[in-house]
Scaffold this motif. Structure first.
Motif, mmCIF file in Angstrom:
data_model
loop_
_atom_site.group_PDB
_atom_site.id
_atom_site.type_symbol
_atom_site.label_atom_id
_atom_site.label_comp_id
_atom_site.label_asym_id
_atom_site.label_seq_id
_atom_site.Cartn_x
_atom_site.Cartn_y
_atom_site.Cartn_z
ATOM 1 N N PHE B 119 -65.458 7.384 90.655
ATOM 2 C CA PHE B 119 -64.238 7.894 90.033
ATOM 3 C C PHE B 119 -64.163 9.403 90.012
ATOM 4 O O PHE B 119 -63.088 9.983 89.953
ATOM 5 C CB PHE B 119 -64.099 7.373 88.602
ATOM 6 C CG PHE B 119 -63.553 5.976 88.513
ATOM 7 C CD1 PHE B 119 -63.781 5.211 87.393
ATOM 8 C CD2 PHE B 119 -62.804 5.430 89.535
ATOM 9 C CE1 PHE B 119 -63.270 3.922 87.295
ATOM 10 C CE2 PHE B 119 -62.292 4.150 89.462
ATOM 11 C CZ PHE B 119 -62.530 3.393 88.326
ATOM 12 N N THR B 120 -65.310 10.038 90.007
ATOM 13 C CA THR B 120 -65.297 11.495 89.854
ATOM 14 C C THR B 120 -64.429 12.218 90.877
ATOM 15 O O THR B 120 -63.700 13.127 90.499
ATOM 16 C CB THR B 120 -66.724 12.077 89.890
ATOM 17 O OG1 THR B 120 -67.643 11.025 90.047
ATOM 18 C CG2 THR B 120 -67.041 12.786 88.624
ATOM 19 N N GLY B 123 -61.019 12.436 89.679
ATOM 20 C CA GLY B 123 -60.772 13.215 88.472
ATOM 21 C C GLY B 123 -60.224 14.603 88.738
ATOM 22 O O GLY B 123 -59.613 15.217 87.877
ATOM 23 N N LYS B 124 -60.431 15.076 89.964
ATOM 24 C CA LYS B 124 -59.959 16.433 90.255
ATOM 25 C C LYS B 124 -58.448 16.485 90.377
ATOM 26 O O LYS B 124 -57.837 17.538 90.298
ATOM 27 C CB LYS B 124 -60.596 16.932 91.555
ATOM 28 C CG LYS B 124 -62.106 17.080 91.441
ATOM 29 C CD LYS B 124 -62.654 17.900 92.601
ATOM 30 C CE LYS B 124 -64.143 18.135 92.450
ATOM 31 N NZ LYS B 124 -64.939 16.921 92.620
ATOM 32 N N VAL B 129 -55.727 11.467 86.150
ATOM 33 C CA VAL B 129 -56.469 11.650 84.910
ATOM 34 C C VAL B 129 -56.074 10.616 83.859
ATOM 35 O O VAL B 129 -56.929 10.015 83.211
ATOM 36 C CB VAL B 129 -56.261 13.085 84.360
ATOM 37 C CG1 VAL B 129 -56.785 13.203 82.959
ATOM 38 C CG2 VAL B 129 -56.965 14.074 85.255
#
Lengths: 622, 214
Positions: B119-120, B123-124, B129
């Motif tokens: 998922f990271t 996230g950007k 989000v």
């Protein structure tokens, strides 16, 4: 803040001191049990039980509360030894043992123990317990995350925090913050509350606010109470007109009348000394009386920066005066050109120009520095009755005798004209705070708030015929003068409503104008047909001062916006009076009087003895 | 404005058109065996590519529906390389299916590890989000079915994602994303509604296919 009773259901009493067996106000003396008609405070005075010890004469201060807030104040100031000594000597602990333990546990980070202590505290209100638990566990969560113990943090979240069922949004954020660890680079993505780790001290402060004040005394409570008292003293002060002079805790604050302008000052040309016995503020009767108009003075208005005064008279002349540093007022320009007497003058937003409106004639725009007439606004066949500036100073509005309102640009080109029942022949025109609405009197008993860009209208209805109005500096208030000799103060910020009424002055035949003034516009001033200037305290509505001196109806008053100690009034006696503070006492005044006079021969200068002798320096007797 | 049913009799419908409609439906939903029977009945030879394509899509669809996202992704990448890279939303949706699977089987540590690794990257991007917050919030509850985010666990949601995946693959392989049948029904509904609005019929009832077909 109130006592113990406030937060808890009436059937139970919070035990503030866990080790103590004392319970408040359940112990009633024998005297009282029969006398149900006695009020509570009376009961307390009669009892000699220690619990209900009262301090002070009004029966409202409980001794235990007083001691506790004093102890808190001592600790806050850093005098912990004194604080501890007070607790010891009085036998009244600042916080119960349980609370002390709780605070220590928080600061040491013993979360689970602190939660147990929290539950022991017998707080009665479940919600508070949950909120406090949430905050504590949140801290535990963040400290675990900070120490990279992610799974432990997650376990805390799952097992302890989420089941509280408080603040689900925050739970979401906490959950996300676990992921966020990997996204260290970007801080700006953090939504909602801060995700940073609070210090334990901050946590304690937050808990102090959450828990009821009987359990933990709010920080700086005593200081807060004292500040409150000072605020109330200042609000109650009828003559409060100076920011100079600090309030002291040592005496009650009370301004004397000597802060309100009530004297007309000496001009260097006319120096009249009239000394009487006695020590009232009216000791000196000096005159700063401006005679230059030579005809009835209809209108006076200070500029926004208080450096100039504009005035008009029945002989169609407008004078711009300059206010000098020593509070002398001198003629700067005499403006001629109007064919009718000017009924209204308004200063531009930057104070460099004025608009003058002749009675149903034309509107002229003048430059203040040069005294030149820059433009004449007129409508053929019609007369203009009022004038006003747009908030940006780039356009001019005017009411017209055919009840419409016109708008011109600075070049004199007519930009808009709104017809209909927009204005009657009343010379006042105002602009609201946001610059979007014009204020005019559109019917005998109605004021129109005209949003000219959208062409929408709002009305303020009065129950009497309106004769004039004025708008406060912050544009939130409207002071309306009515036929029945009343002044109504309206709040126009939001839904318009009447706040106060002021009475006392006389008005029957002419338009008599009023104004706001003084420090923070705390006063209302008005002219009157009985030749006096009336001054009221705005908040209380009380008439505090009447100024005598004019010998004809006072048509208009204006208070200097930047000098709360200067007031100007224009009268049918052809003079403008500038009122100021009575600054000198008798002896100093006499000395000053003597020294200011060029010829000493005709001056009566001795103080205390002579009575009411009026002499001028240059020999004139008045 | 109800058309007189006798009007319908005047329109001649081509048999071939009907066959095509049925075929497209069967192909879209990967009913390979049914399709082969049908084609045999009408005397058309089945195409080999079609069969293979249906097989693959069928497997992918079912993996997705069962929550076995990693298998679904693997097969998708094999069959339609680059599809998921182009279609970030879809990729996220499928990953979230897998995540949900972990959560439902209470494999919290795996769920967390999965989230951290997969998922990271999302996230950007600001628009993911909110979705991420939703899914991560599932971790906070010991009984996610009772949490405010319970809708993420529902089979409806899984079905929707699997359907989307299917459509994306069809598009990628240059086939129509919607079966003809679906389109026809949609068309009829819209047209009927427009007409009834125009005639200002009192009590505008929305078009009901069921009633129409009675």
């Amino acid at each position: 803040m109130g006592g113990v009773e406030d937060d808890e259901p009436p059937t139970k009493r919070v035990k503030v001191f866990s080790g103590d067996s004392r319970v408040h106000s359940c112990n009633i003396s024998a005297i009282d049990q029969g006398g149900s008609s006695l009020s509570d405070s009376m009961a307390r005075l009669l009892t000699s039980q220690e619990d209900d010890d009262i301090v002070g004469t009004k029966g409202v201060i409980k001794k235990t509360e007083l001691i506790r807030i004093i102890a808190e104040a001592l600790y806050s100031l850093g005098y912990s030894k004194s604080g501890a000594r007070l607790e010891e000597e009085s036998g009244i602990p600042l916080h119960s043992g349980l609370v002390d333990l709780f605070m220590k546990q928080i600061l040491d980070g013993h979360w689970d123990e602190s939660l147990a202590t929290l539950h022991e505290m017998d707080l009665m209100d479940d919600k508070i317990i949950k909120l406090a638990s949430f905050v504590i566990l949140e801290q535990k969560f963040f400290e675990l995350l900070d120490g990279k113990k992610i799974m432990d943090a997650l376990k805390t979240l799952r097992a302890d925090i989420a089941p509280l069922c408080v603040n689900n949004d925050r739970v979401r954020e906490l959950s996300y913050s676990i992921l966020n660890l990997s996204l260290e680079m970007s801080d700006d993505r953090v939504s909602g509350q801060e995700m940073r780790l609070k210090s334990r001290k901050e946590l304690l402060e937050e808990l102090q606010k959450l828990l009821p004040p009987t359990v933990i005394i709010p920080e700086n409570r005593l200081v807060h109470l004292v500040e409150q008292a000072l605020d109330l003293q200042r609000d109650a002060c009828r003559y409060h007109n100076s920011s100079v002079g600090e309030m002291s805790l040592l005496t009650d604050h009370q301004c004397g009348k000597d802060h309100i302008p009530c004297q007309t000052h000496q001009s260097s040309v006319f120096y009249v000394v009239c000394i009487g016995a006695g020590h009232s503020e009216m000791m000196l009767d000096c005159c700063l009386v401006l005679h230059e108009h030579g005809d009835e003075v209809w209108f006076v208005q200070f500029s926004r920066n208080g450096k100039y005064l504009a005035s008009s008279s029945g002989n169609c002349i407008v004078i711009i005066w300059e206010v000098m540093a020593d509070e002398q007022v001198c003629v700067r320009h005499r403006l001629t050109g109007h064919q009718r007497p000017v009924s209204y003058i308004t200063w531009s937003p930057d104070d460099r120009q004025i608009l003058t409106c002749g009675t149903e004639e034309v509107v002229r725009r003048w430059d203040v520095v040069s005294g030149e007439c820059l433009r004449i606004y007129e409508k053929s066949g019609l007369g203009l009755v009022s004038c006003g500036w747009a908030a940006d100073g780039q356009s001019v509005f005017s009411g017209v005798s055919d009840k419409s309102i016109c708008m011109w640009d600075t070049e004199g080109k007519e930009m808009e004209c709104w017809k209909g029942q927009k204005t009657i022949r009343i010379a006042d025109m105002g602009v609201t705070k946001d610059g979007k609405e014009l204020i005019t009197v559109c019917k005998e008993t109605s004021i129109l708030l005209f949003e000219w860009e959208r062409n929408s209208e709002k009305f303020i209805e009065e129950d009497q015929i309106i004769t004039s109005f004025t708008v406060s500096d912050d544009r939130k208030f409207l002071l309306v003068s009515l036929l029945n000799e009343e002044l109504h103060l309206w709040n126009i910020d939001g839904v318009p409503k009447v706040i106060s009424k002021y009475k006392g002055h006389k008005r029957s035949r002419f338009v008599v104008r009023s104004c706001f003034g003084g420090l923070d516009e705390a006063f209302i001033g008005s002219g009157s047909e009985d030749s006096q200037v009336y001054i009221w305290h705005r908040v209380s509505g009380e008439l505090i001062l009447t100024l005598g001196g004019h010998s004809g109806a006072v048509n208009c008053v204006s208070w200097n916006p930047t000098n709360p100690h200067m007031l100007a009034s224009g009268s049918d006696d052809r003079t403008i009076r500038i009122w100021g503070l009575n600054r000198m006492d008798s002896s100093a005044a006499a000395a000053a009087a003597v020294s200011a006079c060029s010829s000493s021969s005709s001056t009566a200068a001795s103080n205390d003895h002579t009575n009411g002798v009026a002499n001028g320096c240059n020999g004139k007797t008045l | 404005m109800d058309t007189d049913p006798r009007e319908y009799e005047k329109i001649v419908v081509n048999e071939n058109d009907i066959h095509k409609i049925v075929q497209s439906y069967l192909i879209h939903h990967c009913f390979r065996d049914t399709l082969e029977s049908f084609l045999a009945c009408i005397g058309v030879k089945p195409s080999v590519e079609n069969s293979e394509d249906m097989d693959r899509r069928k497997r992918i669809f079912h993996f997705a529906l069962d929550g076995n996202a990693s298998k679904a992704i693997e097969l998708t990448n094999e069959y339609a390389p680059g599809l998921l890279e182009e279609n970030k939303d879809l990729h996220f949706d499928i990953l979230s299916l897998q995540f949900v699977e972990f959560v439902c089987t209470r494999k919290i540590e795996e769920a967390l590890a999965f989230a951290q690794s997969k998922f990271t990257p999302f996230g950007k991007d600001q628009k993911y989000v909110a979705k991420l917050e939703d899914f991560m919030a599932l971790l906070a509850y010991e009984e996610p079915e009772k949490s405010p985010m319970f809708h993420l666990l529902s089979s409806d949601h899984r079905h929707q994602v699997a359907e989307n995946l299917n459509r994306a693959i069809l598009a990628h392989t240059k086939q129509p994303g919607y079966s003809a049948m679906e389109r026809l029904i949609q068309q009829t509904t819209v047209v009927k509604q427009c007409l009834s609005q125009e005639c200002f019929k009192d009590g505008n009832e929305p078009f009901s296919l069921k009633d129409f077909l009675k």
